[in-house]
Write a protein that holds these residues in place. Structure first.
Motif, mmCIF file in Angstrom:
data_model
loop_
_atom_site.group_PDB
_atom_site.id
_atom_site.type_symbol
_atom_site.label_atom_id
_atom_site.label_comp_id
_atom_site.label_asym_id
_atom_site.label_seq_id
_atom_site.Cartn_x
_atom_site.Cartn_y
_atom_site.Cartn_z
ATOM 1 N N PRO A 182 27.820 -29.733 -102.833
ATOM 2 C CA PRO A 182 29.192 -29.503 -103.488
ATOM 3 C C PRO A 182 29.351 -30.263 -104.730
ATOM 4 O O PRO A 182 28.694 -31.552 -104.731
ATOM 5 N N ALA A 183 30.046 -29.850 -105.654
ATOM 6 C CA ALA A 183 30.447 -30.548 -106.662
ATOM 7 C C ALA A 183 31.492 -31.899 -106.453
ATOM 8 O O ALA A 183 32.157 -31.547 -105.625
ATOM 9 N N VAL A 184 30.940 -32.878 -106.963
ATOM 10 C CA VAL A 184 31.711 -34.097 -106.907
ATOM 11 C C VAL A 184 32.650 -34.278 -107.991
ATOM 12 O O VAL A 184 32.100 -34.546 -108.946
ATOM 13 N N LEU A 185 33.789 -34.518 -107.698
ATOM 14 C CA LEU A 185 34.938 -34.723 -108.775
ATOM 15 C C LEU A 185 35.867 -35.861 -108.498
ATOM 16 O O LEU A 185 36.110 -36.036 -107.079
ATOM 17 N N ASP A 241 39.089 -28.304 -114.547
ATOM 18 C CA ASP A 241 37.845 -29.103 -114.566
ATOM 19 C C ASP A 241 37.330 -28.898 -113.042
ATOM 20 O O ASP A 241 36.061 -28.653 -112.911
ATOM 21 N N ARG A 242 38.214 -28.781 -112.170
ATOM 22 C CA ARG A 242 37.880 -28.668 -110.738
ATOM 23 C C ARG A 242 37.410 -27.186 -110.365
ATOM 24 O O ARG A 242 36.440 -26.950 -109.801
ATOM 25 N N PHE A 243 38.367 -26.258 -111.026
ATOM 26 C CA PHE A 243 37.795 -24.926 -111.105
ATOM 27 C C PHE A 243 36.260 -24.508 -111.632
ATOM 28 O O PHE A 243 35.637 -23.797 -111.036
ATOM 29 N N ALA A 244 36.193 -25.284 -112.974
ATOM 30 C CA ALA A 244 34.891 -24.865 -113.493
ATOM 31 C C ALA A 244 33.726 -25.495 -112.822
ATOM 32 O O ALA A 244 32.710 -24.864 -112.568
ATOM 33 N N ALA A 245 33.875 -26.732 -112.319
ATOM 34 C CA ALA A 245 32.948 -27.369 -111.378
ATOM 35 C C ALA A 245 32.380 -26.651 -110.252
ATOM 36 O O ALA A 245 31.199 -26.322 -109.943
ATOM 37 N N ASN A 246 33.213 -25.916 -109.655
ATOM 38 C CA ASN A 246 33.132 -25.460 -108.246
ATOM 39 C C ASN A 246 32.446 -24.000 -108.768
ATOM 40 O O ASN A 246 31.643 -23.464 -108.038
ATOM 41 N N LEU A 247 32.861 -23.324 -109.639
ATOM 42 C CA LEU A 247 32.313 -21.983 -110.077
ATOM 43 C C LEU A 247 30.998 -22.066 -110.590
ATOM 44 O O LEU A 247 30.229 -21.638 -110.155
ATOM 45 N N PHE A 255 38.178 -21.834 -107.377
ATOM 46 C CA PHE A 255 38.186 -22.668 -105.906
ATOM 47 C C PHE A 255 38.513 -24.145 -106.286
ATOM 48 O O PHE A 255 37.939 -24.806 -107.252
ATOM 49 N N LEU A 256 39.218 -24.553 -105.342
ATOM 50 C CA LEU A 256 39.580 -26.227 -105.234
ATOM 51 C C LEU A 256 38.255 -26.553 -104.439
ATOM 52 O O LEU A 256 37.908 -27.881 -104.749
ATOM 53 N N VAL A 257 37.626 -26.023 -103.590
ATOM 54 C CA VAL A 257 36.565 -26.416 -103.175
ATOM 55 C C VAL A 257 35.265 -25.522 -102.728
ATOM 56 O O VAL A 257 35.690 -24.224 -102.604
ATOM 57 N N PHE A 258 34.225 -25.637 -102.999
ATOM 58 C CA PHE A 258 33.231 -24.753 -102.720
ATOM 59 C C PHE A 258 31.819 -25.524 -102.067
ATOM 60 O O PHE A 258 31.407 -26.296 -102.753
ATOM 61 N N ASP A 259 31.303 -24.989 -100.887
ATOM 62 C CA ASP A 259 30.338 -25.455 -100.427
ATOM 63 C C ASP A 259 29.382 -24.486 -99.811
ATOM 64 O O ASP A 259 29.850 -23.668 -98.777
ATOM 65 N N GLY A 260 28.338 -24.028 -100.393
ATOM 66 C CA GLY A 260 27.367 -22.767 -100.095
ATOM 67 C C GLY A 260 26.468 -23.199 -98.999
ATOM 68 O O GLY A 260 25.647 -22.201 -98.584
ATOM 69 N N ARG A 261 26.159 -24.276 -98.255
ATOM 70 C CA ARG A 261 25.715 -24.597 -97.314
ATOM 71 C C ARG A 261 25.824 -24.203 -96.093
ATOM 72 O O ARG A 261 27.215 -24.050 -95.582
ATOM 73 N N GLY A 262 24.948 -23.442 -95.418
ATOM 74 C CA GLY A 262 25.333 -22.999 -94.143
ATOM 75 C C GLY A 262 26.033 -21.863 -93.952
ATOM 76 O O GLY A 262 26.227 -21.047 -94.674
ATOM 77 N N LYS A 263 27.225 -21.963 -93.191
ATOM 78 C CA LYS A 263 28.459 -20.950 -92.955
ATOM 79 C C LYS A 263 29.140 -21.104 -94.156
ATOM 80 O O LYS A 263 29.792 -20.113 -94.517
ATOM 81 N N GLY A 264 29.309 -22.127 -94.728
ATOM 82 C CA GLY A 264 30.004 -22.374 -96.142
ATOM 83 C C GLY A 264 31.378 -22.663 -95.901
ATOM 84 O O GLY A 264 32.161 -22.378 -94.961
#
Length: 344
Positions: free
Chosen positions: A47-50, A58-64, A97-106
């Motif tokens: 995941p993006a680290v902010l 900035d948070r939205f752009a990094a997670n997108l 997205f405030l948070v996004f993590d594509g690993r596993g189920k996500g």
């Protein structure tokens, strides 16, 4: 003549039998009406680290950007199904997205509406089998709610909170509070941060579906959360509202065709969730949920959606007349009961 031995009760055996029977009853009630949705363990970037104080744009752009990279990685790994799901989540590049993590189920926490100006914020917490692979049905409910709220109160926002590893509908985990305890720890720390992102003194409402209601009911909340609505709930693991670690008003509703009504409301050996939240003995405020099924609560035009919108806006969902909602009394000022919930 030989005497037949007198049968003696075996406490351990009878206890195991009760737990087995209960597990079978609950599993049958939960599993048969729903087919499970498998989530493959696909590769994805970290995941993006902010920094904590990062601006929302900035948070939205990094997670997108991270989401887009996750789709590319999945495609290159031959996981075309997941890649297609992720591209649908990009929504033309406008998803936030405030948070996004594509690993596993996500994991994904998405904002609908202008969070910074919102003084009414609904947080949707989903139930079992909600993953990145099934995200669109969760998102559809969030979109419908946001549109319904903004029609009456433009300074509204909805946050779709897929912030935990939901249990599979066909799994032992869906019969216990383990995943809910993990979710409660994450949700409890997220809510004060969310309140700081919204307008000053914004009211937050937790709208909790199915197994998500177990998670919400185990989440300690502060004064920023004024309402908690449990719908399609199998139970909470608590005997009554008085045992929940919240000062918020607690609501409960169930659609007339929701199969969850057939789940046994018992708890034995850590299996099952006890008292039915729509039972008056639980002490929740009832709201009209219409005649829909387990997946219908947030469908446009439904009585349940109107009721949930009324809760978020601080109006009585059972006393609405036209566009003039009836005001509710303030949440209880009583101290939050000290409840110990073991964290898995």
């Amino acid at each position: 003549m030989s005497r037949r031995p007198t049968a003696r009760p075996d406490g351990r055996r009878s206890g195991r039998l009760r737990r087995t029977l209960l597990a079978g009853l609950v599993a049958a009630a939960v599993v048969l009406p729903v087919s499970a949705a498998a989530s493959p363990n696909v590769p994805a970037p970290a995941p993006a680290v902010l920094p904590e104080g990062a601006a929302l744009p900035d948070r939205f752009a990094a997670n997108l950007a991270n989401l887009s990279e996750a789709a590319r990685v999945a495609e290159n790994a031959g996981r075309t199904g997941r890649a297609a799901k992720l591209r649908a989540m990009e929504a033309g590049g406008g998803a936030r997205f405030l948070v996004f993590d594509g690993r596993g189920k996500g994991r994904a926490i998405e904002v609908f509406g202008d969070l910074e100006s919102a003084d009414r914020v609904a947080v949707l917490v989903p139930g079992s089998d909600t993953t990145l692979d099934t995200y669109q049905r969760f998102r559809a409910g969030a979109v419908a709610l946001e549109q319904r709220l903004r029609a009456e109160h433009p300074r509204s926002a909805v946050v779709a909170w897929l912030g935990y590893d939901t249990p599979g509908t066909v799994s032992p985990a869906v019969l216990t509070t383990g995943r809910a305890d993990e979710a409660a720890a994450e949700l409890g720390s997220f809510l004060p941060r969310l309140a700081r992102m919204a307008a000053p003194q914004a009211r937050l409402s937790l709208l909790c579906h199915s197994y998500g209601s177990v998670a919400c009911a185990r989440t300690g909340t502060g004064p920023e959360v004024t309402d908690m609505a449990l719908f399609g709930s199998p139970g909470t693991g608590a005997g009554s509202v008085a045992h929940l670690p919240t000062r918020a008003r607690v609501w409960a509703g169930r659609g007339g065709a929701d199969w969850i009504s057939g789940v046994p409301h018992v708890s034995v050996g850590g299996i099952g969730f006890g008292t039915d939240p729509v039972d008056p003995a639980f002490g929740a405020l009832p709201f009209a949920a219409g005649s829909g099924g387990h997946s219908d609560y947030l469908k446009p035009g439904t009585e349940s959606l109107n009721s949930l919108a009324g809760i978020v806006l601080g109006a009585s969902p059972t006393a609405r007349t036209g566009s003039s909602p009836t005001a509710l009394p303030a949440p209880s000022a009583l101290a939050v009961p000290e409840v110990s919930h073991a964290r898995a």
